[in-house]
Design an enzyme around this catalytic site. Sequence first.
Site, PDB file in Angstrom:
ATOM      1  N   ASP A 265       0.849  -1.195   0.073  1.00 51.03           N
ATOM      2  CA  ASP A 265      -0.175  -0.047  -0.065  1.00 51.03           C
ATOM      3  C   ASP A 265       0.946   1.252   0.027  1.00 51.03           C
ATOM      4  O   ASP A 265       2.123   1.243   0.209  1.00 51.03           O
ATOM      5  CB  ASP A 265      -0.998   0.006   1.249  1.00 51.03           C
ATOM      6  CG  ASP A 265      -2.021   0.988   0.798  1.00 51.03           C
ATOM      7  OD1 ASP A 265      -1.997   1.762  -0.174  1.00 51.03           O
ATOM      8  OD2 ASP A 265      -3.113   0.788   1.724  1.00 51.03           O
TER       9      ASP A 265
HETATM   10  C1  BGC Z   1      -5.008   3.337   0.218  1.00 56.98           C
HETATM   11  C2  BGC Z   1      -4.967   2.177  -0.962  1.00 56.98           C
HETATM   12  C3  BGC Z   1      -5.147   2.951  -2.059  1.00 56.98           C
HETATM   13  C4  BGC Z   1      -3.588   3.450  -2.313  1.00 56.98           C
HETATM   14  C5  BGC Z   1      -3.285   4.253  -3.778  1.00 56.98           C
HETATM   15  C6  BGC Z   1      -3.523   3.982   0.018  1.00 56.98           C
HETATM   16  O1  BGC Z   1      -3.515   5.152   0.950  1.00 56.98           O
HETATM   17  O2  BGC Z   1      -4.949   2.636   1.383  1.00 56.98           O
HETATM   18  O3  BGC Z   1      -6.539   1.650  -0.990  1.00 56.98           O
HETATM   19  O4  BGC Z   1      -5.146   1.916  -3.150  1.00 56.98           O
HETATM   20  O5  BGC Z   1      -3.583   4.562  -1.225  1.00 56.98           O
HETATM   21  O6  BGC Z   1      -3.906   5.389  -3.877  1.00 56.98           O
END
Ligand code: BGC
Length: 718
Positions: A265
């Site tokens: 993530d």
């Molecule tokens: C979120 C994810 C997301 C990623 C990319 C993160 O902060 O937890 O769910 O896909 O950002 O934007």
Amino acid sequence: MNKEVDINELLKELSLSEKIGQLQQLASQFYIKDSEGELTGPLKDLGISEEKIWVSGSVLGVKDAEEARRIQDKYLDKSSTKIPLLFMADIIHGYRTIFPIPLAIGCTWNLNNAVLCGQVSAKEAALSGVHVTFSPMVDLVRDPRWGRVMESTGEDTYLNSVFGKAFVEGYQGDLSSNYNIASCVKHFAAYGAVEAGREYNTVDLSDRQLKEYYLPSYESSIDEGAKMVMTSFNTIHGVPASGSKYLMRDILRDNFQFDGVVISDWGAVGELQVHGVAADDEEVAEKAISAGVDVEMMTSCYINNLENLVKEGRVQEELIDEAVLRILQLKKDLGLFSDPYRGMDGDKAKQMFLCNEHKEAVRKVARESIVLLKNENVLPLSKDKKVAVIGPKGDSTDLLGGWSWQGRKEKITTLKENLIEGIGNNLISYAEGCDINGHDESGFEEAVNVAKEADVVILALGESSEMSGEGGSRAYIGLPGVQEKLAEEILRLNKPTVVLLFSGRPLEITNLSEKAPAIIEAWFPGTEGGAAITEVLYGDFNPSGRLTMSFPYATGQIPVYYNCYNTGRPKTSNTAETRYVSQFIDIPNEPLYPFGYGLSYTQFQYKDFTLSSDKMTKDDKIIASVTVKNIGDRKGTETVQFYIRDLVGSTVRPVKELKGFKRIELEAQEESKVEFVITEEMLRYYNIDSELVSEPGDFHAMVGSNSADTYTKKFTLL
Ligand code: BGC
């Protein structure tokens, strides 16, 4: 048409630093702005040199097809490898044409809607240059304080599993069409179990809970062929998920046989240091690659350290090769070696955005996602009545909900505008009363006066989009600001009043539910939300949504979910007056509205629940059947729910577990027989030795219209 690239040969041609580059994901700004001049802004923050951009493997979040094309062009020009970039983005419930939030899509209990959402979103996204979406989020959720419940399909393992599959099917198809995109399932694992629902907080689950409740939804999406998996921010068993060998190697690769790409993530690799399991960026990189993260999103521990780590013998180059091969395979599967500009077509995208077909799709899903929670002879409204729309959501364009970054609020027709369009200007009046979160009550008087003039009142209340989604945890989950006070003022008039709620989570509405004669939960209903709600209010569509997450009686009850254990001292009607049972002394144990609950403008009667046998061997099946009759005077859709309880196990078993459901549409007075097949597989669980098996003994089969209202028959597994 896929140019035949031999990815193993290609790998051999890459230098170590080029290979490591493939593991880096950067946001689109890195490729367009800062790259032209000196290192500023994000580049500087990430401690990454300009030349490393031109070996990176993938991009996060492009604005549109033109931008994607520009980035790809420039990259192919500057990169030594000429391996096309992969473009990824969060397309969660629509690209430009926005569906209701996933929590609402779950409430349709209609898997075709998830497929449809996946297909429509994929088409608009693919034409806009996206190759992979970070969706579905299949995290099981039991705590509505957590803002991200809006991204999930709720509290049930089975439902999340089948919905996860359906989203993947919709996005990916077989990926051969340029209108499909790859799906990245997230967040692995158990992100939904953050303590107190506080964002990015600790998760500490028993292995039993993890395996039994949380993991199946990821597994089923992977079985459906999801190409990627994203790690989660939280810890599991004391280890951050993005550094957990147990999660990524033992479970994901060995048990689930996942052979796609694992991405961290956002920043989660770098956060291993903040969690306190690595002392510096080198150790971070060593731990994350060893644990099994292939792509590092938005930190730069790999690209700045892996080369040295390999030279020092701390990381085996084979680990990097394996990760790179998986990424190259995905690029190949998407056809990028034949066409690095796959799908990108800005003009066509514009034709698709908000086209009639897509608007009809989102409206259909919105209609079906609306849940009627209470109705004491108020709904449906008749079209000749004077209606007062009161409340901050009545004329609001904030209907799209979180994760709709490509949605366009300015294209939204508000509820008030829809009502005027459908019912006529002379019958609709409006007063805001108060805003969403403020404390100013000066608008109450006008609101009360407007309500007094009307025959019926629609109280449009709720949250703003920012109050849920990522970073949107709330400790108090009642209506924000002075909205409840406004509602009380209006309800005091004793007019026929509908409370219409817009929210990204189940709210605490116990007080309101006692006072209001009718309540509708409309969630964040998307681009066509206002129109869909109007259809429901006037009975042009008979509501059929069913909750997939319990509405708590009080926040202090959370987590409250239907498939809990019995405990050694359950509260029953016999123990109601006793102190020493598992209960609160100030509120009931039951939620305000249970899982599976939702009303219709007609009623359904259940009768003749029978089992084809009261015993089965492991090779047998039992057919459970029930007749459901629409005993009202209008057509309606019922979701018949089927639950099982294992009465005695080698470990404790939940009081009921959803094992199947069927949506049936019945004309007035029509009846239909609904069947569920009980198989041995359905009865399996992780026994005391952690083996997934069924155990002989007695079970309850239960059928009903929601988890708290079921008919029971007993059967025995021999
Ligand atoms: C979120 C994810 C997301 C990623 C990319 C993160 O902060 O937890 O769910 O896909 O950002 O934007």
